[in-house]
Design a protein around this motif. Structure first.
Motif, PDB file in Angstrom:
ATOM      1  N   ASN A   1      38.315  -9.788  27.156  1.00 50.21           N
ATOM      2  CA  ASN A   1      38.541  -8.951  25.973  1.00 50.21           C
ATOM      3  C   ASN A   1      39.411  -9.676  24.949  1.00 50.21           C
ATOM      4  OD1 ASN A   1      38.229  -6.100  24.839  1.00 50.21           O
ATOM      5  ND2 ASN A   1      40.438  -6.387  24.729  1.00 50.21           N
TER       6      ASN A   1
ATOM      7  N   CYS B   1      38.984  -9.314  33.202  1.00 53.27           N
ATOM      8  CA  CYS B   1      38.482  -8.437  32.143  1.00 53.27           C
ATOM      9  C   CYS B   1      39.405  -8.481  30.925  1.00 53.27           C
ATOM     10  CB  CYS B   1      38.364  -7.002  32.656  1.00 53.27           C
ATOM     11  SG  CYS B   1      37.060  -6.755  33.889  1.00 53.27           S
TER      12      CYS B   1
ATOM     13  N   ILE C   1      32.689  -2.797  28.209  1.00 55.74           N
ATOM     14  CA  ILE C   1      32.511  -3.338  29.558  1.00 55.74           C
ATOM     15  C   ILE C   1      31.938  -2.245  30.442  1.00 55.74           C
ATOM     16  CG2 ILE C   1      33.699  -4.216  31.605  1.00 55.74           C
ATOM     17  CD1 ILE C   1      35.624  -5.659  29.763  1.00 55.74           C
TER      18      ILE C   1
END
Length: 214
Positions: free
Chosen positions: A193, A189, A213
């Motif tokens: 990003n 994640c 998210i």
């Protein structure tokens, strides 16, 4: 390895353009898809450019055993759920609960390459309600109405950017714990990003977008 692609978009127009322009040897990379996709007329022909393979864990394990680039698989992490998050104003990824690909990678000892596809959510707009949208969710395949330029199913003329990160360096853990999975999911994640924030300035439609998210 797993080439992890996001966002899904109505149709992965950025992914299709990248595949068409990829070196010959990379065009043999398979793309995982729900079995329903390969049974839907027209859709299976349009998506056939990706060299589809069943997205089941058992089939993916077989793919990973192949040598070289044939042992790599493209996976659209957010799937059909992410398609219905597509918006020209807000960038949303269906990712918080998508951890199966991390578990599979750890178990099989395959690495992950994160890829962000800028333009997938802006060149086409999807109808998010009604019977066709409900059918799409049930089939796990896009059979709902979508539009782009002139309100026709033609992608808008907008800039596309294919942003690829480095391999994440996942270890081989035959029996990963929830802690192992959560650790590497969080790292994934973070990298997604980073890709978004690093490259969004290069795409006019994305300069003022923020990434969410879900």
């Amino acid at each position: 390895c797993i080439i992890a692609l996001q966002p899904h978009g109505v149709i992965s127009f950025c992914g299709m353009c990248a595949m068409v322009n990829a070196p010959e040897e990379l065009r043999h990379t398979k793309t995982a898809a729900a079995s329903a996709v390969m049974k839907v007329p027209i859709l299976k022909n349009v998506m056939g450019i990706f060299g589809l393979t069943d997205a089941s864990a058992s089939n993916l394990r077989k793919q990973f055993r192949n040598e070289g680039i044939k042992g790599s698989v493209c996976i659209y992490i957010g799937g059909i759920a992410e398609l219905f998050l597509s918006s020209r104003k807000v960038e949303k990824l269906y990712l918080s609960k998508r951890k199966g690909f991390i578990k599979l990678a750890l178990r099989e000892g395959v690495d992950i390459i994160p890829v962000y596809l800028f333009g997938n959510t802006s060149v086409l707009t999807v109808l998010k309600s009604g019977p066709l949208a409900q059918l799409s969710r049930k089939l796990q395949a896009s059979v709902t109405y979508f539009w782009g330029a002139y309100y026709l199913p033609i992608p808008r003329s907008e800039k596309l950017v294919y942003a690829r990160g480095p391999m994440m360096g996942l270890p081989h853990i035959p029996n990963p714990t929830n802690e192992d999975i959560n650790k590497w999911h969080a790292k994934y994640c973070e990298e997604v990003n980073r890709l978004f924030e690093t490259y969004k300035e290069k795409v006019p439609m994305y300069k003022n977008k923020t990434l969410q998210i879900e």
